[in-house]
Design a protein around this motif. Sequence first.
Motif, PDB file in Angstrom:
ATOM      1  N   LEU A  44       6.633   0.630 -15.587  1.00  0.00           N
ATOM      2  CA  LEU A  44       5.754   0.424 -14.434  1.00  0.00           C
ATOM      3  C   LEU A  44       5.396  -1.039 -14.222  1.00  0.00           C
ATOM      4  N   ASP A  45       5.156  -1.767 -15.306  1.00  0.00           N
ATOM      5  CA  ASP A  45       4.822  -3.182 -15.161  1.00  0.00           C
ATOM      6  C   ASP A  45       5.954  -3.948 -14.480  1.00  0.00           C
ATOM      7  N   ALA A  46       7.181  -3.707 -14.937  1.00  0.00           N
ATOM      8  CA  ALA A  46       8.332  -4.386 -14.343  1.00  0.00           C
ATOM      9  C   ALA A  46       8.545  -3.943 -12.901  1.00  0.00           C
ATOM     10  N   LEU A  47       8.360  -2.663 -12.641  1.00  0.00           N
ATOM     11  CA  LEU A  47       8.532  -2.136 -11.289  1.00  0.00           C
ATOM     12  C   LEU A  47       7.525  -2.756 -10.324  1.00  0.00           C
ATOM     13  N   LEU A  48       6.268  -2.822 -10.731  1.00  0.00           N
ATOM     14  CA  LEU A  48       5.227  -3.392  -9.875  1.00  0.00           C
ATOM     15  C   LEU A  48       5.423  -4.898  -9.693  1.00  0.00           C
ATOM     16  N   ALA A  49       5.855  -5.590 -10.753  1.00  0.00           N
ATOM     17  CA  ALA A  49       6.140  -7.022 -10.618  1.00  0.00           C
ATOM     18  C   ALA A  49       7.289  -7.247  -9.652  1.00  0.00           C
TER      19      ALA A  49
ATOM     20  N   ILE B 231       8.313  -5.248  -7.107  1.00  0.00           N
ATOM     21  CA  ILE B 231       7.936  -4.995  -5.707  1.00  0.00           C
ATOM     22  C   ILE B 231       7.018  -6.108  -5.186  1.00  0.00           C
ATOM     23  N   GLY B 232       6.127  -6.591  -6.048  1.00  0.00           N
ATOM     24  CA  GLY B 232       5.263  -7.701  -5.640  1.00  0.00           C
ATOM     25  C   GLY B 232       6.078  -8.939  -5.290  1.00  0.00           C
ATOM     26  N   GLN B 233       7.078  -9.251  -6.119  1.00  0.00           N
ATOM     27  CA  GLN B 233       7.945 -10.402  -5.854  1.00  0.00           C
ATOM     28  C   GLN B 233       8.737 -10.211  -4.562  1.00  0.00           C
ATOM     29  N   ARG B 234       9.218  -9.005  -4.341  1.00  0.00           N
ATOM     30  CA  ARG B 234      10.017  -8.754  -3.144  1.00  0.00           C
ATOM     31  C   ARG B 234       9.187  -8.828  -1.861  1.00  0.00           C
ATOM     32  N   VAL B 235       7.948  -8.363  -1.919  1.00  0.00           N
ATOM     33  CA  VAL B 235       7.106  -8.348  -0.725  1.00  0.00           C
ATOM     34  C   VAL B 235       6.408  -9.695  -0.508  1.00  0.00           C
ATOM     35  N   LEU B 236       6.029 -10.355  -1.608  1.00  0.00           N
ATOM     36  CA  LEU B 236       5.276 -11.604  -1.494  1.00  0.00           C
ATOM     37  C   LEU B 236       6.064 -12.799  -2.018  1.00  0.00           C
TER      38      LEU B 236
ATOM     39  N   TRP C 155       0.842  -1.207   0.000  1.00  0.00           N
ATOM     40  CA  TRP C 155       0.000   0.000   0.000  1.00  0.00           C
ATOM     41  C   TRP C 155       0.873   1.252   0.000  1.00  0.00           C
ATOM     42  N   SER C 156       1.886   1.258   0.849  1.00  0.00           N
ATOM     43  CA  SER C 156       2.779   2.412   0.955  1.00  0.00           C
ATOM     44  C   SER C 156       3.542   2.642  -0.340  1.00  0.00           C
ATOM     45  N   PHE C 157       4.040   1.565  -0.931  1.00  0.00           N
ATOM     46  CA  PHE C 157       4.791   1.693  -2.173  1.00  0.00           C
ATOM     47  C   PHE C 157       3.918   2.273  -3.281  1.00  0.00           C
ATOM     48  N   VAL C 158       2.746   1.699  -3.473  1.00  0.00           N
ATOM     49  CA  VAL C 158       1.867   2.147  -4.552  1.00  0.00           C
ATOM     50  C   VAL C 158       1.388   3.578  -4.298  1.00  0.00           C
ATOM     51  N   HIS C 159       1.124   3.907  -3.055  1.00  0.00           N
ATOM     52  CA  HIS C 159       0.694   5.263  -2.716  1.00  0.00           C
ATOM     53  C   HIS C 159       1.795   6.265  -3.056  1.00  0.00           C
ATOM     54  N   GLY C 160       3.010   5.973  -2.648  1.00  0.00           N
ATOM     55  CA  GLY C 160       4.129   6.855  -2.948  1.00  0.00           C
ATOM     56  C   GLY C 160       4.392   6.953  -4.440  1.00  0.00           C
ATOM     57  N   LEU C 161       4.349   5.826  -5.139  1.00  0.00           N
ATOM     58  CA  LEU C 161       4.550   5.822  -6.581  1.00  0.00           C
ATOM     59  C   LEU C 161       3.485   6.659  -7.276  1.00  0.00           C
ATOM     60  N   SER C 162       2.257   6.546  -6.824  1.00  0.00           N
ATOM     61  CA  SER C 162       1.167   7.326  -7.417  1.00  0.00           C
ATOM     62  C   SER C 162       1.439   8.816  -7.319  1.00  0.00           C
ATOM     63  N   PHE C 163       1.889   9.258  -6.161  1.00  0.00           N
ATOM     64  CA  PHE C 163       2.190  10.679  -5.991  1.00  0.00           C
ATOM     65  C   PHE C 163       3.367  11.111  -6.857  1.00  0.00           C
ATOM     66  N   LEU C 164       4.391  10.277  -6.972  1.00  0.00           N
ATOM     67  CA  LEU C 164       5.525  10.612  -7.830  1.00  0.00           C
ATOM     68  C   LEU C 164       5.094  10.728  -9.285  1.00  0.00           C
ATOM     69  N   LEU C 165       4.254   9.809  -9.732  1.00  0.00           N
ATOM     70  CA  LEU C 165       3.759   9.869 -11.112  1.00  0.00           C
ATOM     71  C   LEU C 165       2.885  11.096 -11.319  1.00  0.00           C
ATOM     72  N   TYR C 166       1.984  11.343 -10.387  1.00  0.00           N
ATOM     73  CA  TYR C 166       1.062  12.476 -10.498  1.00  0.00           C
ATOM     74  C   TYR C 166       1.825  13.805 -10.534  1.00  0.00           C
ATOM     75  N   ASP C 167       2.851  13.898  -9.716  1.00  0.00           N
ATOM     76  CA  ASP C 167       3.638  15.132  -9.650  1.00  0.00           C
ATOM     77  C   ASP C 167       4.687  15.236 -10.756  1.00  0.00           C
TER      78      ASP C 167
END
Length: 78
Positions: free
Chosen positions: A61-66, A68-73, A37-49
């Motif tokens: 973004l696809d590779a980045l999200l994959a 972080i998902g692999q690292r956390v889960l 949640w924290s990662f995606v929230h922060g990423l969203s703000f960085l993209l928006y800004d």
Amino acid sequence: MQAAGEQTFGIVLGEVAKCLGESEISEEVRRRGFMLWSFVHGLSFLLYDGKTAAMGGDVDLDALLADIGQRVLGDAPA
């Protein structure tokens, strides 16, 4: 708005629990869910800004999200 946020976080926790093969929302599910949640929230703000341009290149973004998902889960059951 707060209720909607709590409901959405509940969905995240439910999906994390499924990935970890757990039937309940444990402390470990909450910990990992909060990391995602924290990662995606922060990423969203960085993209928006428009701050991802400071990285000096395009962000896959696809590779980045994959990643972080692999690292956390990563040790979730297959």
